[in-house]
Design an enzyme around this catalytic site. Structure first.
Site, PDB file in Angstrom:
ATOM      1  N   SER A 137      -7.734  -2.471 -40.091  1.00  0.00           N
ATOM      2  CA  SER A 137      -7.901  -1.404 -39.118  1.00  0.00           C
ATOM      3  C   SER A 137      -6.722  -0.445 -39.246  1.00  0.00           C
ATOM      4  O   SER A 137      -6.340  -0.058 -40.352  1.00  0.00           O
ATOM      5  CB  SER A 137      -8.018  -1.988 -37.710  1.00  0.00           C
ATOM      6  OG  SER A 137      -8.250  -0.983 -36.760  1.00  0.00           O
ATOM      7  N   TYR A 151     -11.463   9.358 -36.927  1.00  0.00           N
ATOM      8  CA  TYR A 151     -10.955   8.186 -37.632  1.00  0.00           C
ATOM      9  C   TYR A 151     -10.583   7.071 -36.661  1.00  0.00           C
ATOM     10  O   TYR A 151     -10.963   5.911 -36.845  1.00  0.00           O
ATOM     11  CB  TYR A 151      -9.749   8.583 -38.474  1.00  0.00           C
ATOM     12  CG  TYR A 151      -9.092   7.439 -39.198  1.00  0.00           C
ATOM     13  CD1 TYR A 151      -9.682   6.877 -40.331  1.00  0.00           C
ATOM     14  CD2 TYR A 151      -7.877   6.914 -38.761  1.00  0.00           C
ATOM     15  CE1 TYR A 151      -9.074   5.823 -41.000  1.00  0.00           C
ATOM     16  CE2 TYR A 151      -7.268   5.869 -39.427  1.00  0.00           C
ATOM     17  CZ  TYR A 151      -7.872   5.320 -40.547  1.00  0.00           C
ATOM     18  OH  TYR A 151      -7.278   4.272 -41.210  1.00  0.00           O
ATOM     19  N   LYS A 155     -12.186   3.134 -36.093  1.00  0.00           N
ATOM     20  CA  LYS A 155     -11.377   1.922 -36.164  1.00  0.00           C
ATOM     21  C   LYS A 155     -11.548   1.060 -34.924  1.00  0.00           C
ATOM     22  O   LYS A 155     -11.681  -0.163 -35.009  1.00  0.00           O
ATOM     23  CB  LYS A 155      -9.902   2.279 -36.379  1.00  0.00           C
ATOM     24  CG  LYS A 155      -9.602   2.822 -37.767  1.00  0.00           C
ATOM     25  CD  LYS A 155     -10.000   1.830 -38.852  1.00  0.00           C
ATOM     26  CE  LYS A 155      -9.721   2.308 -40.243  1.00  0.00           C
ATOM     27  NZ  LYS A 155     -10.169   1.344 -41.287  1.00  0.00           N
TER      28      LYS A 155
END
Length: 300
Positions: A137, A151, A155
């Site tokens: 991650s 983004y 994650k």
């Protein structure tokens, strides 16, 4: 898979042609483990991991194609002990300026593709009653930044899927882990810069871009050594060494890097303050004892 060192471990590492995936694949091979290395373009797998078994994987492919890759990978050694969901893509930009297509593709690459691969392998892990699923991650899984929200959202999405999966698979002896690295200098930055929408800078000049983020990391000393990072990842995943000895079943997240530690700590403190601020309101909406008694009576 046991938690002692074993030359028979079989790794499946996605995105093993560059960055963290490549470094981890090389480190695992150097320990005597077997590695199945995936890449979208097999020609880009470097000679440094020539001992790995290459297999093509495009996380933007259909679920059926990804499931077939999982089946083909299992045939190579007859099993997989460790799955590393590493492949992913950055997508810098403001929410206003990221296109619908780019946003959906980012979630496919970083969330739905890894989920398809993981779900295809879960029955095997469950039936063999052993194994480890680890996802690379980011500190972006702890906190979302302006200009990086896509983004970061991917994650945290994958992390929450994995957190639930870990509890589902725990009775079968399968470990599900999450690794949250801070700033590490890999080609992730170059690839992310290539898709950066610079038009957003004119509208949102207060939001730092990739270059400013890098300058901050270097200026504050918050840049991690990739060699040291993958060693700790290896230990954490295999249950060996310092990180393996420290691993506890209830703590599935491994934060890596001083910047990640600061964000982790800051997030905890902020959430605690958030809760304290609204706690009287938070606790004010529950049913009264009389209402609960009526509800229980109605359901009896």
């Amino acid at each position: 898979m046991t938690t002692t060192a074993s030359s028979s471990r079989v790794w499946l590492i996605t995105g093993a042609n560059s960055g963290i995936g490549l470094a981890l694949a090389k480190y695992a091979l150097d320990q005597g483990d077997k590695v199945i290395a995936t890449a979208r373009d097999l020609k880009k797998i470097p000679a440094s991991i020539s001992a790995a078994k290459p297999i093509r994987l495009d996380l933007n492919a259909s679920d059926e194609e990804i499931r077939q890759v999982a089946a083909d990978a299992l045939k190579i050694y007859g099993r997989i002990d460790i799955l590393i969901n590493n492949a992913g893509a950055g997508l810098p930009g403001t929410i206003e300026h990221i296109s619908d297509a780019a946003l959906k593709e980012n979630f496919q690459t970083n969330v739905f593709g890894p989920l398809s691969l993981t779900r295809a392998l879960v029955p095997t892990f469950r039936e063999q009653k052993s194994g480890t699923i680890a996802s690379i991650s980011s500190q972006g899984g702890l906190l979302s930044w302006p200009g990086f929200s896509s983004y970061c959202s991917t994650k945290v999405s994958l992390e929450f899927f994995m957190e639930g999966l870990g509890q589902e698979l725990a009775p079968f002896g399968v470990k599900v882990l999450i690794i949250e690295p801070g700033l590490i200098l890999t080609d992730w930055w170059t690839k992310a810069a290539a898709v950066q929408n610079k038009a957003a800078n004119e509208v949102y000049p207060h939001i730092p871009g990739l270059e400013a983020t890098l300058e901050w990391g270097i200026g504050t000393g918050c840049v991690s050594d990739i060699t040291k990072a993958v060693q700790k990842m290896y230990e954490f995943v295999t249950g060996t060494g310092e990180a393996g000895a420290a691993r506890k079943d209830e703590f599935i997240r491994l934060p890596l890097g001083k910047d990640c530690a600061s964000i982790f700590k800051g997030r905890i403190e902020h959430l605690q303050k958030n809760l304290n601020e609204y706690l009287p309101i938070t606790n004010s909406i529950n049913l009264t004892e009389e209402q609960l008694a009526e509800l229980k009576k109605a359901r009896a």
